[in-house]
Design a protein around this motif. Structure first.
Motif, PDB file in Angstrom:
ATOM      1  N   LEU A   6       0.820  -1.204   0.000  1.00 18.49           N
ATOM      2  CA  LEU A   6       0.000   0.000   0.000  1.00 18.49           C
ATOM      3  C   LEU A   6       0.860   1.262   0.000  1.00 18.49           C
ATOM      4  CD1 LEU A   6      -2.825  -1.008   2.515  1.00 18.49           C
ATOM      5  CD2 LEU A   6      -3.051  -0.660   0.054  1.00 18.49           C
ATOM      6  N   VAL A   7       1.943   1.233   0.779  1.00 13.74           N
ATOM      7  CA  VAL A   7       2.856   2.391   0.826  1.00 13.74           C
ATOM      8  C   VAL A   7       3.479   2.626  -0.539  1.00 13.74           C
ATOM      9  CG1 VAL A   7       5.050   3.231   1.761  1.00 13.74           C
ATOM     10  CG2 VAL A   7       3.347   2.211   3.288  1.00 13.74           C
ATOM     11  N   ARG A   8       3.918   1.530  -1.187  1.00 13.19           N
ATOM     12  CA  ARG A   8       4.535   1.655  -2.505  1.00 13.19           C
ATOM     13  C   ARG A   8       3.547   2.167  -3.533  1.00 13.19           C
ATOM     14  NH1 ARG A   8       6.899  -3.401  -1.263  1.00 13.19           N
ATOM     15  NH2 ARG A   8       5.491  -4.440  -2.722  1.00 13.19           N
ATOM     16  N   VAL A   9       2.317   1.640  -3.503  1.00 14.24           N
ATOM     17  CA  VAL A   9       1.287   2.065  -4.446  1.00 14.24           C
ATOM     18  C   VAL A   9       0.952   3.532  -4.227  1.00 14.24           C
ATOM     19  CG1 VAL A   9      -1.128   1.784  -5.127  1.00 14.24           C
ATOM     20  CG2 VAL A   9       0.307  -0.227  -4.781  1.00 14.24           C
ATOM     21  N   SER A  10       0.791   3.911  -2.945  1.00 15.73           N
ATOM     22  CA  SER A  10       0.474   5.304  -2.620  1.00 15.73           C
ATOM     23  C   SER A  10       1.582   6.234  -3.092  1.00 15.73           C
ATOM     24  CB  SER A  10       0.275   5.444  -1.103  1.00 15.73           C
ATOM     25  OG  SER A  10       0.055   6.791  -0.753  1.00 15.73           O
ATOM     26  N   SER A  11       2.823   5.813  -2.881  1.00 10.41           N
ATOM     27  CA  SER A  11       3.959   6.634  -3.305  1.00 10.41           C
ATOM     28  C   SER A  11       3.975   6.795  -4.823  1.00 10.41           C
ATOM     29  CB  SER A  11       5.262   5.994  -2.824  1.00 10.41           C
ATOM     30  OG  SER A  11       6.379   6.710  -3.300  1.00 10.41           O
ATOM     31  N   ARG A  12       3.694   5.713  -5.538  1.00 16.12           N
ATOM     32  CA  ARG A  12       3.690   5.777  -7.003  1.00 16.12           C
ATOM     33  C   ARG A  12       2.561   6.664  -7.519  1.00 16.12           C
ATOM     34  NH1 ARG A  12       4.849  -0.648  -8.322  1.00 16.12           N
ATOM     35  NH2 ARG A  12       7.058  -0.643  -7.674  1.00 16.12           N
ATOM     36  N   LEU A  13       1.413   6.596  -6.847  1.00 16.95           N
ATOM     37  CA  LEU A  13       0.295   7.443  -7.260  1.00 16.95           C
ATOM     38  C   LEU A  13       0.618   8.916  -7.056  1.00 16.95           C
ATOM     39  CD1 LEU A  13      -2.791   5.434  -5.919  1.00 16.95           C
ATOM     40  CD2 LEU A  13      -2.165   5.834  -8.317  1.00 16.95           C
ATOM     41  N   ARG A  14       1.262   9.233  -5.921  1.00 20.40           N
ATOM     42  CA  ARG A  14       1.658  10.622  -5.673  1.00 20.40           C
ATOM     43  C   ARG A  14       2.657  11.087  -6.719  1.00 20.40           C
ATOM     44  NH1 ARG A  14       1.747   8.963  -0.223  1.00 20.40           N
ATOM     45  NH2 ARG A  14       4.028   8.752  -0.297  1.00 20.40           N
TER      46      ARG A  14
END
Length: 308
Positions: free
Chosen positions: A27-35
């Motif tokens: 989730l952290v990685r996905v959130s970071s990529r979305l940002r």
């Protein structure tokens, strides 16, 4: 509960925890990529930095960056001191670089609220080192103000060497690194030890010794930048009174001084413990470059004032 059932329960519990940790990590990685995707897709709305801290490595740039970042009128990329755009990520394009900075609207609103300029900056010590990075900076940003910290080149080299050992697992000893360096070999009228050629790529890329040839690098900057656009400070003086140096930097941008209770030293390296027989050797190597630097600056750096 039987022994068998207890064992089954106990062994399954760590796997549940590990699964939750993995899910959180995803989730952290996905959130970071979305940002990052959002910021990249809005890069056309974003600003470029107003000034840069460009060197030198192991000369206090981490502390200076942290102090300035805490100023209410300055913005630096969140959680990322060194962007390395002009030396490593140039081919990623301007959109990649601008994605680290705020939008023009955000910057204007911040300035309106404070009544003082709102400026962006970043810090990458490699920028003053390589000719191509100096050219790229000027090509994209023009003669934006630059901030430079300079440290005794011998102490800087030793601190960098200890960093290479601890972070990058450098296998070379200090003796091997010096014997393999072609610049030192040329100065001493010899050829580099061929048995140490394994370190040649590292030396060519990182330039652990010749990073201390500051006059050469500053002359490269002055080919593109007017001298009054390059602020140069002595590491020793910065370490003794960081408030005064920060006040000078901020004052050049018409910004109020920092109000801090403490001025912690960050990413502290090593300047002591350098083998004395090597120090004498490097004093000879840096003697003429240091004299050239003093003439170029118009003032004598602290490490030259301390020499016998």
């Amino acid at each position: 509960m039987t022994a068998t059932s207890w064992s089954s329960h106990a062994s399954s519990e760590p796997s549940v925890v590990l699964k939750k940790q993995n899910q959180k990590s995803v989730l952290v990685r996905v959130s970071s990529r979305l940002r990052r995707f959002f910021r990249r897709s809005t890069s056309f709305m974003r600003v470029l930095p107003d000034f840069l801290i460009v060197g030198a490595q192991k000369a206090g740039t981490t502390s200076l960056h942290s102090y300035l970042e805490s100023h209410s009128d300055l913005y630096a990329p969140k959680g990322r001191k060194e962007l390395h755009f002009f030396d490593r990520y140039w081919k990623s394009g301007v959109g990649h670089y601008k994605s680290w900075f705020p939008t023009a609207i955000e910057q204007r609103l911040t300035a309106r609220r404070s009544g003082t300029p709102s400026l962006c900056f970043e810090t990458t010590p490699e920028y003053m080192l390589y000719p191509e990075t100096r050219e790229r900076m000027h090509e994209l940003l023009g003669p934006v103000p630059l901030v430079v910290l300079l440290r005794d080149p011998i102490d800087r080299f030793w601190s960098a060497f200890k960093m290479y050992q601890s972070r990058w697992m450098l296998s070379a000893s200090i003796e091997e690194l010096l014997e393999a360096d072609p610049a030192l070999a040329k100065h001493e009228g010899r050829t580099p030890d061929p048995s140490l050629a394994v370190h040649s790529a590292f030396i060519s890329k990182e330039r652990p010794l010749t990073r201390g040839l500051y006059a050469e690098q500053l002359k490269g900057l002055y080919e593109f930048w007017p001298r009054d656009r390059v602020q140069i400070f002595d590491f020793s003086e910065f370490a003794q009174d960081p408030r005064a140096i920060c006040t000078q930097v901020l004052g050049s941008f018409n910004l109020p001084p920092l109000d801090r209770e403490s001025w912690p030293t960050l990413n502290k390296g090593h300047g002591d413990g350098f083998p004395e027989h090597h120090r004498a050797r490097l004093q000879s190597f840096f003697k003429e470059p240091n004299e050239e630097l003093a003439a170029l600056l118009g003032w004598t750096p602290s490490w030259m004032r301390q020499e016998p």
